[in-house]
Design a protein around this motif. Structure first.
Motif, short mmCIF file in Angstrom:
data_model
loop_
_atom_site.label_atom_id
_atom_site.label_comp_id
_atom_site.label_asym_id
_atom_site.label_seq_id
_atom_site.Cartn_x
_atom_site.Cartn_y
_atom_site.Cartn_z
N VAL A 113 1.02 -28.13 -24.20
CA VAL A 113 1.99 -27.83 -25.25
C VAL A 113 1.39 -28.31 -26.57
O VAL A 113 1.13 -29.50 -26.74
CB VAL A 113 3.35 -28.53 -25.01
CG1 VAL A 113 4.38 -28.12 -26.06
CG2 VAL A 113 3.86 -28.24 -23.60
N SER A 114 1.10 -27.36 -27.46
CA SER A 114 0.43 -27.70 -28.72
C SER A 114 1.43 -27.71 -29.87
O SER A 114 2.44 -27.01 -29.83
CB SER A 114 -0.65 -26.66 -29.03
OG SER A 114 -1.54 -26.58 -27.95
N TRP A 115 1.13 -28.47 -30.88
CA TRP A 115 1.91 -28.40 -32.11
C TRP A 115 1.79 -26.99 -32.67
O TRP A 115 0.70 -26.40 -32.62
CB TRP A 115 1.39 -29.41 -33.14
CG TRP A 115 1.61 -30.83 -32.75
CD1 TRP A 115 0.65 -31.73 -32.38
CD2 TRP A 115 2.85 -31.53 -32.68
NE1 TRP A 115 1.22 -32.94 -32.08
CE2 TRP A 115 2.59 -32.85 -32.26
CE3 TRP A 115 4.18 -31.17 -32.92
CZ2 TRP A 115 3.58 -33.81 -32.08
CZ3 TRP A 115 5.18 -32.13 -32.76
CH2 TRP A 115 4.87 -33.44 -32.34
N PRO A 116 2.90 -26.44 -33.20
CA PRO A 116 2.83 -25.06 -33.71
C PRO A 116 1.91 -24.94 -34.92
O PRO A 116 1.78 -25.89 -35.70
CB PRO A 116 4.27 -24.75 -34.09
CG PRO A 116 5.01 -26.03 -34.06
CD PRO A 116 4.22 -27.03 -33.30
N LEU A 117 1.27 -23.80 -35.02
CA LEU A 117 0.48 -23.49 -36.22
C LEU A 117 1.45 -22.79 -37.16
O LEU A 117 1.88 -21.67 -36.87
CB LEU A 117 -0.66 -22.55 -35.87
CG LEU A 117 -1.74 -23.15 -34.97
CD1 LEU A 117 -2.69 -22.06 -34.47
CD2 LEU A 117 -2.52 -24.22 -35.75
N VAL A 155 5.59 -20.72 -32.73
CA VAL A 155 5.61 -21.55 -31.53
C VAL A 155 5.01 -20.74 -30.38
O VAL A 155 5.45 -19.63 -30.09
CB VAL A 155 7.06 -21.96 -31.18
CG1 VAL A 155 7.09 -22.71 -29.85
CG2 VAL A 155 7.64 -22.81 -32.29
N SER A 156 3.99 -21.31 -29.73
CA SER A 156 3.32 -20.56 -28.66
C SER A 156 4.22 -20.42 -27.43
O SER A 156 4.87 -21.38 -27.01
CB SER A 156 2.04 -21.30 -28.27
OG SER A 156 1.56 -20.78 -27.05
N ARG A 157 4.24 -19.21 -26.87
CA ARG A 157 5.01 -18.97 -25.64
C ARG A 157 4.18 -19.29 -24.40
O ARG A 157 4.69 -19.21 -23.28
CB ARG A 157 5.44 -17.49 -25.59
CG ARG A 157 6.41 -17.09 -26.70
CD ARG A 157 6.63 -15.58 -26.66
NE ARG A 157 6.91 -15.13 -25.32
CZ ARG A 157 8.13 -15.04 -24.81
NH1 ARG A 157 9.17 -15.36 -25.53
NH2 ARG A 157 8.32 -14.62 -23.58
#
Lengths: 248, 248
Positions: free
Chosen positions: A132-136, A140-142
């Motif tokens: 789970v990465s911090w959003p760019l 928000v990545s699915r």
């Protein structure tokens, strides 16, 4: 020769005798601390009795050639958190070294890959792992939710590793997962794996107040639980009685 | 207190400093060697400077109460191969001890769970793990093939652990997998993980002559490969050119 040596899952005492021996015999010892973190890293210098030079991300990516060239005629150890083979950066480094004719030796270390089973979730039942990465920006990545759904389709648990830059905590991850379309499934929050191992099992929404020192990880439960997993989570992770519904 | 301490993936030098320290301070040190195997185990007595009593399977299953009672007022270390939390026997032991009011501490060790990535297959892409067991009578279990198919449905690799009693080798496992309905998919055979790491990637049928010292493991490839996995397998595992077909 280049030796990729794992420092293990939690603190410098998780380093193996083999890795310590390699450091003592080496001409130079480096460490990278960006693929994960090691508690009390500074103490390791005392344990191996020599200097350790910290490498930055760029030293291993753009600067890999320099490290490989140094290892051509000298014995160079690169200490890495956990197990060296879990981070693709290190496989890439091994491949690049081999192509340049420099031999690489791997010394394994303990890793969250197996340490997550301290939650009582059985190793055999874990499917694919996601980060789970911090959003760019606002995106928000699915991706983690897609992986959880894939694992659900084969009734497997999902290990979620949380972003390290800066260290993400379970409540942050829960927020992001809901934004990415996650449903309120059961999960186990784990902090300080290999150290104090604080953990709590509940529906995701109720893990929003999970605290705990050290790095956080999260495991989303499969559709069903083995009875022993259930019992273990009741005893060690304060799981709610309603978890019984998914015991099969 | 009962300490469950991992000895790591290959030989006694894979034991962590933390596990060695726990052994030195303990009132008694036991080891079990039936969930996996440790090369040069006898040397470990010299490393920790004391006797290690070997436990049989029955000591840990029917005899668990005795071990737990001993740990009530004394510090007892149980050394186990790999990471203690990978074998469900040890979670069961931890649960039983906690219920009896005896505290358990876990010291992790390196494990095939992450060491399998020395094949270049990426950790994130492994799905569920299965064990290939010797058949009971004429009945060959379809379980590993079912797990491989499940993992295929989500494009994941499968780690296959091979039976230890007696140690199964890759050619035996290949025979059993074909009998259980396996197709001629690509796989990587690995022997002596954490030691010499001999490996070969090919179609299963061509791994029937795989030799190599030490314990054998097998990883069945997902439907597709990442380009870096392919390159790595070409360089380190003598993979055939036709593997290129599944690079995506």
């Amino acid at each position: 020769m280049l030796v990729l040596a794992g420092m293990g899952v939690h603190d410098c005492m998780d380093t193996s005798l083999k890795a310590v021996e390699a450091c003592k015999k080496a001409d130079a010892v480096y460490a990278e601390l960006y693929t994960s973190r090691i508690e009390d890293f500074d103490r390791l210098k005392g344990v191996i009795g020599r200097e350790i030079k910290i490498l930055e991300r760029s030293d291993l990516e753009e600067g890999a050639k320099r490290l490989i060239e140094e290892a051509r005629d000298r014995d160079v150890v690169l200490l890495v958190p956990g197990d060296p083979m879990v981070a693709t950066t290190h496989s890439a480094l091994r491949l690049e070294a081999e192509k340049a004719g420099v031999r690489v030796k791997v010394i394994h270390g303990s890793s969250i890959a197996s340490a997550i089973c301290v939650t009582g979730l059985q190793f055999y039942r874990f499917g694919k792992t996601a980060t789970v990465s911090w959003p760019l920006g606002s995106r928000v990545s699915r991706y983690p939710v897609d992986v959880i759904r894939q694992n659900w389709s084969v009734n497997a648990h999902t290990l979620l590793l949380l972003d390290l830059n800066p260290p993400m905590r379970v409540p942050d991850a829960v927020d992001l997962l809901f934004k990415a379309g996650m449903e309120d499934w059961f999960a186990v929050a784990l902090s300080d794996a290999g150290g104090e191992n604080e953990m709590r099992c509940d529906r995701l929404s109720r893990l929003k107040d999970f605290r705990g020192e050290g790095l956080h990880s999260l495991a989303v439960l499969a559709r069903t639980l083995h009875f022993m997993e259930y019992e273990y989570l009741r005893v060690f992770a304060d799981a709610p009685k309603e978890l019984e519904e998914i015991v099969s």
